[in-house]
Motif scaffolding. Structure first.
Motif, PDB file in Angstrom:
ATOM      1  N   HIS A  42       0.856  -1.195   0.000  1.00 35.61           N
ATOM      2  CA  HIS A  42       0.000   0.000   0.000  1.00 35.61           C
ATOM      3  C   HIS A  42       0.889   1.241   0.000  1.00 35.61           C
ATOM      4  O   HIS A  42       1.198   1.797   1.065  1.00 35.61           O
ATOM      5  CB  HIS A  42      -0.930  -0.007   1.206  1.00 35.61           C
ATOM      6  CG  HIS A  42      -1.814  -1.209   1.285  1.00 35.61           C
ATOM      7  ND1 HIS A  42      -2.915  -1.377   0.467  1.00 35.61           N
ATOM      8  CD2 HIS A  42      -1.735  -2.326   2.060  1.00 35.61           C
ATOM      9  CE1 HIS A  42      -3.491  -2.536   0.744  1.00 35.61           C
ATOM     10  NE2 HIS A  42      -2.805  -3.133   1.700  1.00 35.61           N
ATOM     11  N   GLU A  93       0.478   4.227  -0.564  1.00 31.91           N
ATOM     12  CA  GLU A  93      -0.082   5.439   0.028  1.00 31.91           C
ATOM     13  C   GLU A  93       0.207   5.521   1.529  1.00 31.91           C
ATOM     14  O   GLU A  93       0.052   6.588   2.142  1.00 31.91           O
ATOM     15  CB  GLU A  93      -1.591   5.523  -0.225  1.00 31.91           C
ATOM     16  CG  GLU A  93      -2.435   4.468   0.476  1.00 31.91           C
ATOM     17  CD  GLU A  93      -2.503   3.140  -0.277  1.00 31.91           C
ATOM     18  OE1 GLU A  93      -3.301   2.281   0.129  1.00 31.91           O
ATOM     19  OE2 GLU A  93      -1.775   2.982  -1.283  1.00 31.91           O
ATOM     20  N   SER A 108       1.163  12.490   3.005  1.00 36.54           N
ATOM     21  CA  SER A 108       0.530  11.599   2.038  1.00 36.54           C
ATOM     22  C   SER A 108       1.540  11.179   0.985  1.00 36.54           C
ATOM     23  O   SER A 108       2.549  11.862   0.763  1.00 36.54           O
ATOM     24  CB  SER A 108      -0.670  12.270   1.354  1.00 36.54           C
ATOM     25  OG  SER A 108      -0.248  13.373   0.562  1.00 36.54           O
ATOM     26  N   GLU A 151       1.728   9.122  -3.075  1.00 36.94           N
ATOM     27  CA  GLU A 151       0.920   8.771  -4.249  1.00 36.94           C
ATOM     28  C   GLU A 151       1.797   8.107  -5.297  1.00 36.94           C
ATOM     29  O   GLU A 151       2.878   8.606  -5.620  1.00 36.94           O
ATOM     30  CB  GLU A 151       0.288  10.046  -4.825  1.00 36.94           C
ATOM     31  CG  GLU A 151      -0.509   9.861  -6.091  1.00 36.94           C
ATOM     32  CD  GLU A 151      -0.952  11.179  -6.698  1.00 36.94           C
ATOM     33  OE1 GLU A 151      -1.543  11.142  -7.783  1.00 36.94           O
ATOM     34  OE2 GLU A 151      -0.688  12.247  -6.089  1.00 36.94           O
ATOM     35  N   GLU A 152       1.351   6.982  -5.829  1.00 37.85           N
ATOM     36  CA  GLU A 152       2.022   6.329  -6.947  1.00 37.85           C
ATOM     37  C   GLU A 152       1.509   6.941  -8.235  1.00 37.85           C
ATOM     38  O   GLU A 152       0.304   7.065  -8.450  1.00 37.85           O
ATOM     39  CB  GLU A 152       1.738   4.830  -6.910  1.00 37.85           C
ATOM     40  CG  GLU A 152       2.481   4.027  -7.962  1.00 37.85           C
ATOM     41  CD  GLU A 152       2.208   2.532  -7.856  1.00 37.85           C
ATOM     42  OE1 GLU A 152       2.844   1.775  -8.593  1.00 37.85           O
ATOM     43  OE2 GLU A 152       1.345   2.153  -7.039  1.00 37.85           O
ATOM     44  N   ARG A 153       2.420   7.346  -9.119  1.00 38.12           N
ATOM     45  CA  ARG A 153       2.024   8.069 -10.331  1.00 38.12           C
ATOM     46  C   ARG A 153       2.357   7.302 -11.608  1.00 38.12           C
ATOM     47  O   ARG A 153       2.310   7.853 -12.697  1.00 38.12           O
ATOM     48  CB  ARG A 153       2.677   9.449 -10.346  1.00 38.12           C
ATOM     49  CG  ARG A 153       2.202  10.319  -9.190  1.00 38.12           C
ATOM     50  CD  ARG A 153       2.874  11.675  -9.156  1.00 38.12           C
ATOM     51  NE  ARG A 153       2.662  12.441 -10.373  1.00 38.12           N
ATOM     52  CZ  ARG A 153       1.558  13.123 -10.648  1.00 38.12           C
ATOM     53  NH1 ARG A 153       0.546  13.114  -9.789  1.00 38.12           N
ATOM     54  NH2 ARG A 153       1.459  13.811 -11.767  1.00 38.12           N
ATOM     55  N   TYR A 200       6.658   8.799  -8.187  1.00 38.98           N
ATOM     56  CA  TYR A 200       5.847   8.959  -6.987  1.00 38.98           C
ATOM     57  C   TYR A 200       5.758  10.430  -6.631  1.00 38.98           C
ATOM     58  O   TYR A 200       6.556  11.242  -7.090  1.00 38.98           O
ATOM     59  CB  TYR A 200       6.452   8.163  -5.811  1.00 38.98           C
ATOM     60  CG  TYR A 200       6.554   6.700  -6.132  1.00 38.98           C
ATOM     61  CD1 TYR A 200       5.498   5.844  -5.871  1.00 38.98           C
ATOM     62  CD2 TYR A 200       7.687   6.184  -6.757  1.00 38.98           C
ATOM     63  CE1 TYR A 200       5.567   4.509  -6.210  1.00 38.98           C
ATOM     64  CE2 TYR A 200       7.768   4.854  -7.101  1.00 38.98           C
ATOM     65  CZ  TYR A 200       6.695   4.014  -6.829  1.00 38.98           C
ATOM     66  OH  TYR A 200       6.757   2.699  -7.188  1.00 38.98           O
ATOM     67  N   ARG A 201       4.776  10.747  -5.814  1.00 37.09           N
ATOM     68  CA  ARG A 201       4.641  12.111  -5.300  1.00 37.09           C
ATOM     69  C   ARG A 201       4.378  12.013  -3.810  1.00 37.09           C
ATOM     70  O   ARG A 201       3.483  11.292  -3.375  1.00 37.09           O
ATOM     71  CB  ARG A 201       3.515  12.853  -6.009  1.00 37.09           C
ATOM     72  CG  ARG A 201       3.241  14.248  -5.448  1.00 37.09           C
ATOM     73  CD  ARG A 201       2.329  15.030  -6.360  1.00 37.09           C
ATOM     74  NE  ARG A 201       3.038  15.400  -7.597  1.00 37.09           N
ATOM     75  CZ  ARG A 201       2.441  15.932  -8.658  1.00 37.09           C
ATOM     76  NH1 ARG A 201       1.122  16.130  -8.655  1.00 37.09           N
ATOM     77  NH2 ARG A 201       3.151  16.249  -9.729  1.00 37.09           N
ATOM     78  N   SER A 239       3.729  14.354  -0.352  1.00 35.06           N
ATOM     79  CA  SER A 239       3.384  15.685   0.149  1.00 35.06           C
ATOM     80  C   SER A 239       3.531  15.698   1.662  1.00 35.06           C
ATOM     81  O   SER A 239       3.391  14.672   2.333  1.00 35.06           O
ATOM     82  CB  SER A 239       1.943  16.038  -0.229  1.00 35.06           C
ATOM     83  OG  SER A 239       1.772  16.042  -1.636  1.00 35.06           O
ATOM     84  N   THR A 293       5.220  19.686  -1.865  1.00 36.99           N
ATOM     85  CA  THR A 293       5.056  18.460  -2.630  1.00 36.99           C
ATOM     86  C   THR A 293       6.357  18.136  -3.350  1.00 36.99           C
ATOM     87  O   THR A 293       6.945  18.998  -4.005  1.00 36.99           O
ATOM     88  CB  THR A 293       3.915  18.591  -3.651  1.00 36.99           C
ATOM     89  OG1 THR A 293       2.679  18.786  -2.943  1.00 36.99           O
ATOM     90  CG2 THR A 293       3.787  17.337  -4.504  1.00 36.99           C
ATOM     91  N   ASP A 347       8.222  15.503  -6.076  1.00 42.82           N
ATOM     92  CA  ASP A 347       8.111  14.460  -7.095  1.00 42.82           C
ATOM     93  C   ASP A 347       9.371  13.606  -7.061  1.00 42.82           C
ATOM     94  O   ASP A 347      10.489  14.127  -7.136  1.00 42.82           O
ATOM     95  CB  ASP A 347       7.924  15.081  -8.483  1.00 42.82           C
ATOM     96  CG  ASP A 347       6.544  15.700  -8.652  1.00 42.82           C
ATOM     97  OD1 ASP A 347       5.572  15.126  -8.128  1.00 42.82           O
ATOM     98  OD2 ASP A 347       6.449  16.758  -9.289  1.00 42.82           O
TER      99      ASP A 347
END
Length: 209
Positions: free
Chosen positions: A72, A74, A118, A120-122, A127-128, A130, A143, A145
């Motif tokens: 996971h 996230e 947080s 995030e998979e992009r 990934y990103r 924050s 944020t 990257d």
């Protein structure tokens, strides 16, 4: 395949098709807590000077941890502390000014900190992340990257992961407003900064039961 990617396997059943999801064991094995290796990590910045060129610098002292979740992504987190007195732009007089109350006031506020909120998979290895960046007594969201550069076991038996990333910020948002006007127009120091990260982190050994 990226560190946090999940494989999807299609399973045939009588009369219909069901889709199940399975985590790649090799990727899941990378999950865990990592300590940033300061000897093989760089945290730098670029800022416009006198409207015509860029000044680059780096912070030579920093520490932090990454918690990676292969199933996971996230839930992955990062925490980084940076010593403001360790700033190095290659010019001692300029570094002294940056440490002063005009800029970082490193004596009163010795650390810059980042705490993720947080992830995030992009897609692919992108990934990103924050989180909250604190400079002096101001905390604002930032944020970053990131690109996952891979994993390896080094000659000393350490399991390592590598990331590189960038972020942009306005220094005025963190109260860093010192400047000087130029006779030809414009200002001495640009407001926009580009932060760069090149991170190597070592997986912590499991604690004995």
């Amino acid at each position: 395949m990226s560190i946090f990617s999940r494989k999807n396997d299609e399973a045939q059943t009588t009369g219909d098709t069901a889709t199940t999801s399975a985590v790649d064991p090799a990727l899941a094995a990378l999950s865990g807590e990592y300590v940033i290796d300061p000897a093989h990590t760089s945290i730098g910045f670029t800022v416009r000077h006198a409207m015509v060129t860029n000044v680059r610098g780096a912070f030579q002292e920093h520490e932090g941890t990454l918690t990676l979740d292969g199933e996971h992504p996230e839930n992955s987190t990062a925490a980084i502390d940076v010593s403001m007195a360790s700033i190095d732009t290659g010019a001692p007089d300029r570094d002294g000014h940056l440490r002063s109350a005009d800029f970082f006031d490193a004596e009163q506020f010795p650390k810059m900190t980042f705490r993720s909120t947080s992830a995030e998979e992009r897609g692919g290895d992108s990934y990103r992340i924050s989180g909250d960046l604190t400079i002096k007594d101001v905390t604002k969201p930032l944020t970053i990257d990131l690109e996952f550069n891979g994993s390896a076991t080094d000659p000393f038996g350490n399991q390592r992961v590598g990331f590189e990333g960038t972020a942009e910020m306005l220094r005025s948002d963190w109260g860093l407003t010192y400047n000087a006007a130029l006779e030809t127009g414009g200002v001495l120091v640009g407001d926009k900064l580009k932060l760069t990260f090149d991170i190597s982190a070592i997986k912590k050994a499991p604690e004995a039961a």
